[in-house]
Design an enzyme around this catalytic site. Structure first.
Site, PDB file in Angstrom:
ATOM      1  CB  CYS A   1     -20.758  -8.962 -18.596  1.00  0.00           C
ATOM      2  SG  CYS A   1     -21.650 -10.284 -17.803  1.00  0.00           S
TER       3      CYS A   1
ATOM      4  CB  CYS B   1     -20.067 -11.345 -21.252  1.00  0.00           C
ATOM      5  SG  CYS B   1     -21.806 -11.154 -21.658  1.00  0.00           S
TER       6      CYS B   1
ATOM      7  N   GLY C   1       0.799  -1.230   0.000  1.00  0.00           N
ATOM      8  CA  GLY C   1       0.000   0.000   0.000  1.00  0.00           C
ATOM      9  C   GLY C   1       0.825   1.270   0.000  1.00  0.00           C
TER      10      GLY C   1
ATOM     11  CB  CYS D   1     -25.357 -10.022 -18.043  1.00  0.00           C
ATOM     12  SG  CYS D   1     -24.703  -9.853 -19.727  1.00  0.00           S
TER      13      CYS D   1
ATOM     14  CB  CYS E   1     -23.901 -14.122 -20.381  1.00  0.00           C
ATOM     15  SG  CYS E   1     -23.368 -13.239 -18.904  1.00  0.00           S
TER      16      CYS E   1
END
Lengths: 179, 293, 257
Positions: free
Chosen positions: B270, B276, B36, B245, B248
């Site tokens: 997606c 997808c 970080g 979606c 899909c």
């Protein structure tokens, strides 16, 4: 000088404070503040307060500074102002706009609200009418009965004769005499 | 030292010279060692403008080897200009294999998304980062933000979230949502949707972040704790979508809105094109399939 | 209780050959307000900045009695400890509120920042504290989500005070807190400050060039000239019976209404 406003060049000012004797002439600022809070009260000729603060709060302040609750302090302040015949409509106004006599009564109430064992009075009745002068004389007498030691400066001989037990003629202190 | 070059003899392998790669690798190692923490590095000019992923490209160039398989996505899609260009760049300068399949890739360079398919140990996700400093918009002085990181003074981060709730009634930050790494450094996850934040937490993959213009690299080693900042009475939540979606039928994934016509027709699909297409390949169908193709 | 809160000993700050302040020593007690007066360039702000660790002094020490009673040399603390002290147990009120506020975040967040900085993570509680403090400094609750840019000078100054006091510090530094405000606003602020100082038992060091402000706010007073303290004592003593020729000049320069 006695209140600590003026520095002392020579001599001493001894005062019983919280069971001990303190010399105001040599005391530290902090000690003087403690003496003022607990032992030595002062009714000055001049009113120096924060602008915008109501007369009632100006009078109550010495009590709140010692930890008394706001309500209780205001109640006592109201009683004193009533006794000094300050019109109630003025209580919630800042004293800066008051007449000389009104300001002086606010000042007296502020000085008398606490139970300091020693009180300094600087011409407390100078700008008061006869009726109010009598009230102040009564108040001084009452303090006296409570055992408060008072040192006052009076030009008004009537008042002086009414309240004083002992007189000090300060003309002998004046510089031209001393020189 | 020259790696296999073939037809690209005029370039060093992966475009950057070896000294530069070493410098970047040192920065990466340091970044991995202090999860970080933003490590400064001497960012190079790349043959593309800042803002096009120069930070990510330099990180990828420093870690890529001839046997790596590279996937590049932009907003989840493999077929957008930025993704196509960067993929082509590495094909040309490193001659590596490329793929659009998340599970086949060893290195995935990304702009603004984390793939839906969970990453595995051994994979490296390289983020393109525009502004690495999460405190930047709250405190413009770099000297001060560095000190704040050093002394862990992150009250200001919550000031931002407080402002969100005060203004919108909830934390309205939806992307570049700040996270705390291993309980220490506050980090900008790059402009990914906050939907992806939980995917960073305890990921088995190595995550590297490169900011070219700002000259910073930071990292999340595998299995690092990554917590999204929030308030006790306004906890962090991810976006949810009403419908699956349209292509899909996937649920629980991040969807993009696609405008279909001039009459307000639209559908949600997606954002992760590989996800997808894989699902469609497996026979999943959404409601609008057919109208789109 | 009967021990000072802050001890400053032989504090000096020079800028190369130029003296900012020299050999300043004083103790400050809990609940005590010390005014530092002097004209521009007298070194009072330099002194304030050195005592409050915003400037590194050239010589001298500043010791502070922490909440646990232990005395610490503030310049021997780590920077993290010092900054923590500065945003919890100390406050600093700048002359220009823009220097002490975040002008582009709301009033509520300005007040809440210190709470969040010390780990408060409950939005509802933070907001309740902010509302409470805005009320104490006479800012209407419905201004809580406004940015200080939309506030008047007096409101900004009051907001800055609330922002500093929300962690209930024991010591507050003020640099010309009423400078730049018109008299009615100034009066209101002084009234407010006096109330807060006495209610909270705050110790304060107030730098001002305005002797009237010093008289109203402070118990003790220090007069500075050319970087040195030339007179020090009870506020009304210094003002009613100034000893140093320079203080006499300063006092005699006050305009009377």
């Amino acid at each position: 000088m006695l209140y600590g406003n003026y520095a002392v060049d020579a001599g001493s000012i001894r005062l019983a404070h919280q069971g001990a004797t303190i010399d105001l002439a040599t005391a530290t600022p902090r000690e003087i503040l403690a003496v003022r809070r607990d032992t030595l009260g002062y009714v000055s000729q001049f009113l120096r307060v924060v602008p915008r603060v109501a007369a009632l709060d100006v009078v109550a302040e010495p009590l709140t500074a010692r930890g008394v609750s706001n309500d209780e302090a205001r109640e006592k302040a109201a009683a004193l102002l009533a006794r000094l015949n300050l019109p109630e409509r003025l209580w919630h106004l800042p004293p800066a706009t008051f007449s000389g006599g009104e300001q002086q009564r606010v000042n007296i109430a502020r000085g008398f609200i606490t139970d300091h064992p020693v009180l300094l009075l600087d011409e407390p009745t100078a700008s008061l009418d006869a009726a109010n002068r009598t009230v102040v004389i009564d108040m001084i007498a009452q303090k006296k009965r409570q055992g408060v030691a008072m040192l006052g400066i009076f030009h008004d001989t009537d008042v002086r004769d009414a309240v004083a037990d002992r007189l000090i003629d300060v003309t002998s202190f004046a510089p031209r005499q001393a020189a | 030292m020259n790696a296999p070059t073939g037809s690209i003899a005029s370039y060093n392998f992966a475009y950057l010279d070896e000294q530069t790669k070493r410098m970047i690798r040192r920065a990466i190692l340091k970044a991995i060692a202090i999860p970080g923490y933003q490590v400064p590095f001497a960012s190079r000019e790349m043959p593309m403008p800042y803002g096009w992923g120069t930070g990510g490209v330099q990180v990828t160039a420093a870690i890529i080897g001839p046997h790596d398989v590279l996937k590049v996505i932009d907003q989840g899609a493999d077929d957008t200009t930025n993704a196509v260009s960067i993929r082509a760049f590495f094909q040309k300068v490193a001659n590596v294999a490329v793929t659009t399949r998340t599970d086949e890739a060893t290195i995935i360079q990304t702009r603004h998304r984390i793939p839906e398919q969970p990453l595995k140990a051994g994979q490296t996700l390289v983020y393109q980062v525009p502004i690495p400093e999460p405190l930047r918009f709250l405190e413009p002085r770099e000297t001060e933000t560095r000190k704040m990181h050093a002394l862990e003074e992150y009250g200001l981060m919550h000031v931002k979230l407080y402002e969100d709730i005060a203004t919108h009634g909830r934390i309205a930050t939806t992307y570049a949502y700040p996270v705390k790494v291993e309980g220490r450094y506050v980090m900008d996850p790059s402009p990914t949707p906050k939907f992806d934040n939980p995917k960073m937490h305890m990921s088995p993959a190595l995550q590297l972040f490169g900011a070219g213009r700002e000259k910073r690299i930071y990292a999340l080693p595998p299995f690092t704790r990554v917590e999204s900042l929030d308030f006790d009475d306004h906890p962090f939540t991810v976006q949810t979508f009403d419908k699956p979606c349209a292509l899909c039928g996937a649920e629980g994934v991040y969807l993009d809105e696609v405008i279909l016509d001039d009459r307000g027709g639209h559908m949600f699909v997606c954002s992760d094109t590989d996800h997808c297409e894989s699902r469609q390949g497996d026979g999943h169908r959404g409601q609008q399939e057919g109208t789109f193709r | 209780m009967d021990e000072p809160l802050l001890r400053v000993a032989h504090l000096s700050k020079s800028y190369g050959p130029r003296v900012g302040c020299a050999d300043v020593s004083f103790d400050l007690w809990p609940g005590e307000v010390l005014a530092v007066v002097g004209e521009s360039g007298s070194g009072k702000t330099t002194m304030l900045n050195a005592v409050s660790t915003r400037l590194e002094p050239t010589a001298g020490t500043v010791s502070y009695r922490m909440r646990d009673g232990a005395w610490r040399d503030v310049f021997a603390m780590s920077e993290a400890e010092r900054r923590f002290l500065m945003r919890t147990d100390w406050g600093f009120v700048h002359q220009n509120p823009a220097d002490g506020l975040r002008m582009s975040v709301s009033a509520g967040a300005n007040v809440g920042e210190r709470l969040m900085a010390v780990g408060d993570r409950h939005y509802g509680n933070i907001r309740a504290s902010a509302i409470d403090w805005l009320g104490r400094v006479e800012i209407a609750e419905d201004r809580i989500d406004d940015q200080p840019r939309a506030f008047s000078g007096g409101m900004r100054q009051r907001l800055q005070i609330a922002r500093n006091l929300v962690t209930r510090p024991r010591l507050i530094f003020m640099d010309e807190p009423t400078g730049g405000l018109d008299v009615s606003v100034q009066a209101r602020l002084l009234d407010l400050l006096r109330g807060l100082v006495s209610d909270m038992g705050l110790a304060a060091i107030v730098v001002t060039h305005d002797l009237a402000v010093a008289r109203l706010l402070s118990h003790r007073m220090m007069v500075m000239k050319d970087g040195r303290v030339i007179e020090h004592g009870l506020t009304d003593r210094v003002l009613d019976d100034p000893r140093a020729p320079y203080t006499q000049l300063l006092v005699s320069s006050i305009l009377q209404v």
